[in-house]
Design an enzyme around this catalytic site. Structure first.
Site, mmCIF file in Angstrom:
data_model
loop_
_atom_site.group_PDB
_atom_site.id
_atom_site.type_symbol
_atom_site.label_atom_id
_atom_site.label_comp_id
_atom_site.label_asym_id
_atom_site.label_seq_id
_atom_site.Cartn_x
_atom_site.Cartn_y
_atom_site.Cartn_z
ATOM 1 N N HIS A 117 -36.838 46.101 34.748
ATOM 2 C CA HIS A 117 -37.004 45.913 36.342
ATOM 3 C C HIS A 117 -38.499 46.228 36.414
ATOM 4 O O HIS A 117 -37.990 47.717 35.905
ATOM 5 C CB HIS A 117 -35.633 45.892 37.202
ATOM 6 C CG HIS A 117 -34.616 44.746 36.159
ATOM 7 N ND1 HIS A 117 -34.896 44.164 37.200
ATOM 8 C CD2 HIS A 117 -33.639 44.801 36.092
ATOM 9 C CE1 HIS A 117 -33.710 43.104 37.028
ATOM 10 N NE2 HIS A 117 -33.116 43.624 35.902
ATOM 11 N N ALA A 160 -26.407 48.760 13.061
ATOM 12 C CA ALA A 160 -25.437 48.711 14.086
ATOM 13 C C ALA A 160 -25.393 49.779 15.078
ATOM 14 O O ALA A 160 -25.961 51.116 14.778
ATOM 15 C CB ALA A 160 -23.739 49.302 13.586
ATOM 16 N N LYS A 183 -36.078 54.043 6.487
ATOM 17 C CA LYS A 183 -36.263 53.897 4.794
ATOM 18 C C LYS A 183 -37.013 52.420 4.950
ATOM 19 O O LYS A 183 -36.934 51.620 6.349
ATOM 20 C CB LYS A 183 -35.193 53.482 4.049
ATOM 21 C CG LYS A 183 -34.214 52.344 3.827
ATOM 22 C CD LYS A 183 -33.444 52.324 2.967
ATOM 23 C CE LYS A 183 -33.849 51.992 1.533
ATOM 24 N NZ LYS A 183 -32.349 51.900 0.407
#
Length: 218
Positions: A117, A160, A183
């Site tokens: 936005h 995650a 890595k």
């Protein structure tokens, strides 16, 4: 008015069109309805692929797997490759376009967001759209978020909880908020994986040929 007209209307600089916006609202509500159908009762894997085909407006490969619930507010700008797995609770905001390459693995509660936005008050929070492109064999960990305009290279890994704001090179492992490269997997590993994949495809092809010859001889 077509689905493609609506998709093209999300591009920057396109003039406003009331008819297009009205049809877009129809497609948004269709996505809500199909999403409720998908998420509110049990479906076989075959039924899930059929529903996802209606949601995206595209043929879904027989190798596709998904654990509901799955959420999208448009659906028609999602393209899914072969052997893709999407775990439960994922949100795809796809007006800007989401492409998943072959062999992609997506963990729980992943968000792919293609809308931003405007920051200036003069823009009144105007929508800006940019595509997300996920390369082949990418693994996206649970609760990761990928933001508009990001391209993720083949065999990359998103850890995650990461928030990905920039492109991710092939073979890179990224994590954190915002995500940074942790890595890079050696190219030798990619070459060995490609050779192994080619060998398995060749074995599978010969197996199908032998099966067809056996059935013809019976």
């Amino acid at each position: 008015m077509t689905v493609q007209d609506v998709i093209e209307g999300f591009a920057e600089g396109v003039a406003e069109d009331g008819r297009r916006d009205t049809y877009a609202d129809v497609l948004f509500q269709e996505a809500v309805r199909i999403g409720m159908e998908l998420n509110c009762q049990y479906h076989t894997p075959e039924e899930i692929r059929e529903i996802m085909g209606r949601l995206t407006g595209k043929k879904i490969d027989d190798s596709f797997r998904l654990f509901p619930p799955f959420y999208t507010d448009f659906g028609k700008n999602i393209t899914i490759g072969k052997d893709v797995f999407i775990n439960s609770g994922c949100h795809f905001q796809d007006q800007g376009g989401i492409t998943l390459g072959d062999g992609v693995l997506i963990g729980h509660n992943v968000v792919l967001a293609t809308i931003n936005h405007g920051l200036a008050p003069s823009e009144n929070r105007k929508n800006h759209y940019a595509p997300i492109k996920i390369g082949s064999h990418v693994w996206i960990g649970s609760n990761a978020t990928v933001l508009p305009g990001v391209t993720v290279g083949d065999w990359a890994v998103i850890a995650a909880g990461a928030v990905v704001t920039k492109d991710v090179p092939a073979m890179a492992v990224v994590g954190g908020v915002p995500a940074k490269i942790l890595k890079v997997v050696p190219k030798k590993e990619l070459q060995e994986a490609s050779q192994k994949q080619a060998l398995m495809q060749e074995i599978s092809r010969h197996g199908r040929e032998m099966e067809a010859a056996y059935e013809a001889a019976m």
